[in-house]
Design a protein around this motif. Structure first.
Motif, short mmCIF file in Angstrom:
data_model
loop_
_atom_site.label_atom_id
_atom_site.label_comp_id
_atom_site.label_asym_id
_atom_site.label_seq_id
_atom_site.Cartn_x
_atom_site.Cartn_y
_atom_site.Cartn_z
N MET A 53 20.62 0.14 -8.57
CA MET A 53 19.32 0.45 -9.10
C MET A 53 18.27 0.26 -8.01
N LYS A 54 17.45 1.25 -7.84
CA LYS A 54 16.47 1.25 -6.76
C LYS A 54 15.11 0.79 -7.28
N VAL A 55 14.44 0.00 -6.45
CA VAL A 55 13.07 -0.39 -6.78
C VAL A 55 12.10 0.60 -6.17
N GLN A 56 10.91 0.58 -6.69
CA GLN A 56 9.86 1.49 -6.24
C GLN A 56 8.66 0.64 -5.85
N ILE A 57 8.14 0.88 -4.66
CA ILE A 57 6.88 0.24 -4.29
C ILE A 57 5.79 1.31 -4.40
N ILE A 58 4.69 0.91 -4.99
CA ILE A 58 3.60 1.85 -5.25
C ILE A 58 2.33 1.28 -4.64
N LYS A 59 1.69 2.07 -3.79
CA LYS A 59 0.39 1.65 -3.23
C LYS A 59 -0.54 1.42 -4.41
N ALA A 60 -1.10 0.24 -4.48
CA ALA A 60 -1.87 -0.17 -5.65
C ALA A 60 -3.31 0.29 -5.54
N SER A 61 -3.62 1.36 -6.23
CA SER A 61 -5.01 1.79 -6.34
C SER A 61 -5.75 0.79 -7.23
N TYR B 101 -8.32 -6.54 -0.79
CA TYR B 101 -7.22 -5.58 -0.68
C TYR B 101 -7.62 -4.18 -1.12
N TRP B 102 -8.75 -4.06 -1.80
CA TRP B 102 -9.26 -2.74 -2.17
C TRP B 102 -10.53 -2.39 -1.41
N ASN B 103 -11.05 -3.33 -0.63
CA ASN B 103 -12.33 -3.09 0.06
C ASN B 103 -12.23 -3.11 1.57
N GLU B 104 -11.12 -3.53 2.14
CA GLU B 104 -10.97 -3.58 3.59
C GLU B 104 -9.83 -2.67 4.03
N GLU B 105 -10.06 -1.96 5.12
CA GLU B 105 -9.09 -0.98 5.62
C GLU B 105 -7.79 -1.61 6.10
N ALA B 106 -7.81 -2.85 6.52
CA ALA B 106 -6.63 -3.47 7.11
C ALA B 106 -5.78 -4.26 6.11
N ARG B 107 -6.00 -4.03 4.82
CA ARG B 107 -5.23 -4.72 3.78
C ARG B 107 -4.63 -3.67 2.84
N PHE B 108 -3.37 -3.90 2.46
CA PHE B 108 -2.63 -2.90 1.71
C PHE B 108 -1.87 -3.56 0.55
N PRO B 109 -2.32 -3.34 -0.69
CA PRO B 109 -1.63 -3.92 -1.84
C PRO B 109 -0.61 -2.94 -2.43
N TYR B 110 0.51 -3.49 -2.89
CA TYR B 110 1.55 -2.69 -3.53
C TYR B 110 2.06 -3.40 -4.77
N VAL B 111 2.39 -2.64 -5.79
CA VAL B 111 3.14 -3.19 -6.92
C VAL B 111 4.60 -2.78 -6.71
N ILE B 112 5.47 -3.60 -7.25
CA ILE B 112 6.91 -3.33 -7.15
C ILE B 112 7.41 -3.12 -8.56
N ARG B 113 8.10 -2.00 -8.77
CA ARG B 113 8.64 -1.68 -10.10
C ARG B 113 10.13 -1.39 -10.00
N GLN B 114 10.78 -1.65 -11.11
CA GLN B 114 12.20 -1.31 -11.25
C GLN B 114 12.35 -0.83 -12.68
N GLN C 15 15.21 -4.62 -1.11
CA GLN C 15 14.81 -3.20 -1.13
C GLN C 15 13.30 -3.06 -0.94
N ALA C 16 12.53 -3.85 -1.68
CA ALA C 16 11.07 -3.76 -1.57
C ALA C 16 10.61 -4.13 -0.17
N ALA C 17 11.17 -5.19 0.38
CA ALA C 17 10.79 -5.63 1.73
C ALA C 17 11.09 -4.55 2.75
N GLU C 18 12.28 -3.97 2.70
CA GLU C 18 12.64 -2.93 3.66
C GLU C 18 11.76 -1.69 3.51
N GLN C 19 11.44 -1.32 2.27
CA GLN C 19 10.57 -0.16 2.06
C GLN C 19 9.19 -0.39 2.67
N VAL C 20 8.66 -1.59 2.47
CA VAL C 20 7.34 -1.90 3.03
C VAL C 20 7.39 -1.92 4.56
#
Length: 163
Positions: free
Chosen positions: A1-9, A50-63, A103-108
């Motif tokens: 089963m594969k996890v999905q990382i999603i850039k968190a808007s 994480y939503w206001n600075e260009e050098a920060r990137f938030p992700y949610v992890i789903r399965q 899986q999530a770590a490698e994807q990121v």
């Protein structure tokens, strides 16, 4: 089963804020944090960044369409060094030791090519073991490790040939 990382808007901000309660709870074993009078842990101090600075990137992890964690990535350029770092990484206990975190770590890591520094508190033995295994496999052993300020730090560079 594969996890999905999603850039968190911005729409995922509340989901991550909720998951942060579980993260801080787990981490309180190492940090000594207590809940506030409301019964909740305090607000994560840099969350809005994480939503206001260009050098920060938030992700949610789903399965299987279920939220199982989150990851915060930072790009740090302090004049002397230019690298990426995992600021926070969380997988809910129910989903640990099933390969989802790996899986999530490698994807990121695959998303951001260049120099990396990933650190763990020395007292957090399970995180230390997890990241050592992941980074050892991901880099095929091409990383260095140092200890500073009670933190273990793995340093490596990922290229298109890694991962």
């Amino acid at each position: 089963m594969k996890v999905q990382i999603i850039k968190a808007s911005e729409e995922y901000k509340q989901v991550i804020s909720n998951l942060l309660q579980f993260y801080v709870y787990d981490f309180s074993e190492y940090t000594g944090h207590d809940v506030e009078p409301s019964g909740l842990f305090g607000i994560y101090p840099d969350l809005d960044k994480y939503w206001n600075e260009e050098a920060r990137f938030p992700y949610v992890i789903r399965q299987d369409e279920k939220y199982i964690g989150f990851v915060f990535v930072r790009h740090i350029n302090d004049g002397e060094r230019n690298y990426f770092s995992i600021a926070e990484f969380f997988i809910m206990r129910k989903y640990r030791r099933k390969g989802f975190g790996r899986q999530a770590a490698e994807q990121v890591l695959d998303l951001y090519r260049g120099q990396w520094e990933i650190f763990q508190m020395e007292s957090n033995k399970s995180a230390l073991a997890f990241w050592r295994r992941v980074i050892l496999d991901y880099t095929k052993g091409q990383f260095s490790e140092k200890v500073e300020n009670k933190r273990t730090i793995q340093c490596f560079e990922n290229h298109s040939s890694l991962g």
